[in-house]
Design an enzyme around this catalytic site. Sequence first.
Site, mmCIF file in Angstrom:
data_model
loop_
_atom_site.group_PDB
_atom_site.id
_atom_site.type_symbol
_atom_site.label_atom_id
_atom_site.label_comp_id
_atom_site.label_asym_id
_atom_site.label_seq_id
_atom_site.Cartn_x
_atom_site.Cartn_y
_atom_site.Cartn_z
ATOM 1 N N GLY A 46 6.323 -0.433 -1.936
ATOM 2 C CA GLY A 46 4.947 -0.126 -2.321
ATOM 3 C C GLY A 46 4.949 0.954 -3.375
ATOM 4 O O GLY A 46 6.009 1.431 -3.792
ATOM 5 N N PRO A 47 3.775 1.364 -3.832
ATOM 6 C CA PRO A 47 3.697 2.418 -4.851
ATOM 7 C C PRO A 47 3.922 3.786 -4.226
ATOM 8 O O PRO A 47 4.096 3.898 -3.000
ATOM 9 C CB PRO A 47 2.259 2.286 -5.359
ATOM 10 N N SER A 51 2.210 5.486 -0.638
ATOM 11 C CA SER A 51 1.753 4.387 0.219
ATOM 12 C C SER A 51 2.310 4.511 1.641
ATOM 13 O O SER A 51 2.037 3.656 2.485
ATOM 14 C CB SER A 51 2.152 3.040 -0.394
ATOM 15 N N GLY A 52 3.108 5.539 1.897
ATOM 16 C CA GLY A 52 3.608 5.738 3.259
ATOM 17 C C GLY A 52 4.966 5.116 3.528
ATOM 18 O O GLY A 52 5.326 4.890 4.689
ATOM 19 N N ASP A 108 16.572 5.854 1.713
ATOM 20 C CA ASP A 108 15.254 6.080 1.094
ATOM 21 C C ASP A 108 15.424 6.085 -0.429
ATOM 22 O O ASP A 108 16.536 6.244 -0.934
ATOM 23 C CB ASP A 108 14.657 7.414 1.578
ATOM 24 N N GLU A 109 14.316 5.865 -1.125
ATOM 25 C CA GLU A 109 14.295 5.869 -2.608
ATOM 26 C C GLU A 109 15.316 4.884 -3.183
ATOM 27 O O GLU A 109 16.075 5.229 -4.101
ATOM 28 C CB GLU A 109 14.575 7.286 -3.151
ATOM 29 N N GLN A 143 15.100 2.515 -5.158
ATOM 30 C CA GLN A 143 14.983 2.164 -6.592
ATOM 31 C C GLN A 143 15.958 2.962 -7.450
ATOM 32 O O GLN A 143 16.299 2.549 -8.554
ATOM 33 C CB GLN A 143 13.545 2.372 -7.087
ATOM 34 N N CYS A 153 -10.677 4.718 -7.808
ATOM 35 C CA CYS A 153 -11.876 4.121 -7.189
ATOM 36 C C CYS A 153 -11.960 4.348 -5.682
ATOM 37 O O CYS A 153 -12.979 4.041 -5.065
ATOM 38 C CB CYS A 153 -11.952 2.628 -7.490
ATOM 39 N N CYS A 189 -7.992 -0.482 -11.876
ATOM 40 C CA CYS A 189 -8.003 0.878 -12.425
ATOM 41 C C CYS A 189 -6.791 1.125 -13.318
ATOM 42 O O CYS A 189 -6.880 1.847 -14.315
ATOM 43 C CB CYS A 189 -8.087 1.907 -11.302
HETATM 44 P P1 ADP Z 1 5.737 7.312 -0.150
HETATM 45 O O1 ADP Z 1 7.125 7.531 0.358
HETATM 46 O O2 ADP Z 1 5.328 5.863 -0.207
HETATM 47 O O3 ADP Z 1 5.490 8.015 -1.454
HETATM 48 P P2 ADP Z 1 4.912 9.123 1.963
HETATM 49 O O4 ADP Z 1 5.257 8.516 3.280
HETATM 50 O O5 ADP Z 1 5.813 10.181 1.437
HETATM 51 O O6 ADP Z 1 4.720 7.947 0.894
HETATM 52 O O7 ADP Z 1 3.474 9.782 2.003
HETATM 53 C C1 ADP Z 1 2.359 9.172 2.600
HETATM 54 C C2 ADP Z 1 1.295 10.250 2.736
HETATM 55 O O8 ADP Z 1 0.814 10.611 1.449
HETATM 56 C C3 ADP Z 1 0.036 9.799 3.469
HETATM 57 O O9 ADP Z 1 0.215 9.920 4.871
HETATM 58 C C4 ADP Z 1 -1.006 10.783 2.944
HETATM 59 O O10 ADP Z 1 -0.988 11.965 3.721
HETATM 60 C C5 ADP Z 1 -0.476 11.174 1.575
HETATM 61 N N1 ADP Z 1 -1.253 10.652 0.417
HETATM 62 C C6 ADP Z 1 -1.475 11.345 -0.711
HETATM 63 N N2 ADP Z 1 -2.148 10.589 -1.609
HETATM 64 C C7 ADP Z 1 -2.359 9.390 -1.024
HETATM 65 C C8 ADP Z 1 -2.998 8.164 -1.455
HETATM 66 N N3 ADP Z 1 -3.523 8.042 -2.665
HETATM 67 N N4 ADP Z 1 -3.010 7.109 -0.594
HETATM 68 C C9 ADP Z 1 -2.463 7.245 0.641
HETATM 69 N N5 ADP Z 1 -1.851 8.364 1.102
HETATM 70 C C10 ADP Z 1 -1.792 9.428 0.277
HETATM 71 P P1 TMP Z 2 7.898 8.159 -3.548
HETATM 72 O O1 TMP Z 2 7.685 6.685 -3.675
HETATM 73 O O2 TMP Z 2 8.604 8.541 -2.297
HETATM 74 O O3 TMP Z 2 6.647 8.927 -3.760
HETATM 75 O O4 TMP Z 2 8.913 8.605 -4.682
HETATM 76 C C1 TMP Z 2 9.061 7.917 -5.885
HETATM 77 C C2 TMP Z 2 9.980 8.658 -6.831
HETATM 78 O O5 TMP Z 2 10.249 7.832 -7.967
HETATM 79 C C3 TMP Z 2 9.399 9.964 -7.391
HETATM 80 O O6 TMP Z 2 10.431 10.927 -7.541
HETATM 81 C C4 TMP Z 2 8.909 9.566 -8.767
HETATM 82 C C5 TMP Z 2 9.876 8.481 -9.175
HETATM 83 N N1 TMP Z 2 9.361 7.430 -10.074
HETATM 84 C C6 TMP Z 2 10.163 7.001 -11.130
HETATM 85 O O7 TMP Z 2 11.260 7.511 -11.345
HETATM 86 N N2 TMP Z 2 9.706 5.994 -11.934
HETATM 87 C C7 TMP Z 2 8.500 5.374 -11.745
HETATM 88 O O8 TMP Z 2 8.143 4.450 -12.510
HETATM 89 C C8 TMP Z 2 7.680 5.838 -10.643
HETATM 90 C C9 TMP Z 2 6.364 5.184 -10.380
HETATM 91 C C10 TMP Z 2 8.160 6.871 -9.840
HETATM 92 MG MG MG Z 3 8.914 8.423 -0.308
HETATM 93 ZN ZN ZN Z 4 -8.970 1.442 -8.208
#
Ligand code: ADP
Ligand code: TMP
Ligand code: MG
Ligand code: ZN
Length: 189
Positions: free
Chosen positions: A15-16, A19-20, A87-88, A90, A147, A180
Amino acid sequence: MSRSYATGQITVIVGPMYSGKTTELLTYVEIYKLGNKPYSIFKPVIDNRYGEKEIRSHSGMCEKAIPLDHSRKALEYLKDEKAVFFDEVQFFDEELSNVAKELRKLGKDIICAGLDMSFKENPFMTTVKLMGLADKVIKKKAVCHECGEYKGIISYKLSGNESEIDVGGMEKYVAVCMDCYEELKKKQR
Ligand code: ADP
Ligand code: TMP
Ligand code: MG
Ligand code: ZN
């Protein structure tokens, strides 16, 4: 007829950003922890956003992790794990998919989390390969930063360079829905 299942399972969480994914991965960690099953957690060495030797969610949950500069090095650390976490993904080399296959054959569960798409809408190949092999794929969404709908499937880069490998957090990226995303890109031109 009774059958024994020797192979493990590959679960991929995508996911982006926000997204958790890491939260979901840590929920799986807890399942093995509660069951007293041994596990190891790995992360790519490039991910230095928080501590070098931990993975952390955006909401502050964390666990110790071993940083690797190549996915194959995970095999050197393994002992009697029932589960192996990455984790991570990518940021890992594409060989991770072969490592995951080997671990599954050895009876280990593999739980991976990572971005499926870059901010340029390009798939990350290591993640894609893992998704192809997986027993289970969990695709998460974020709340769209623009949005407010729970439809965020892509990350948008606010600032910085054009590199698709660029570690960062809220100062650099937001998660948005596709409508968006297109609007933001139009404004950027
Ligand atoms: P990821 O690893 O996908 O980046 P995380 O598990 O580290 O996600 O973080 C998820 C947490 O990020 C959610 O529980 C929430 O507290 C927080 N959060 C911040 N911005 C957003 C958003 N736009 N949508 C959902 N959660 C968000
Ligand atoms: P996250 O999904 O746990 O929030 O972390 C994503 C990591 O990847 C964060 O360090 C930012 C990085 N990133 C890139 O290197 N390239 C990308 O295109 C995006 C969207 C994130
Ligand atoms: Mg993460
Ligand atoms: Zn939107």
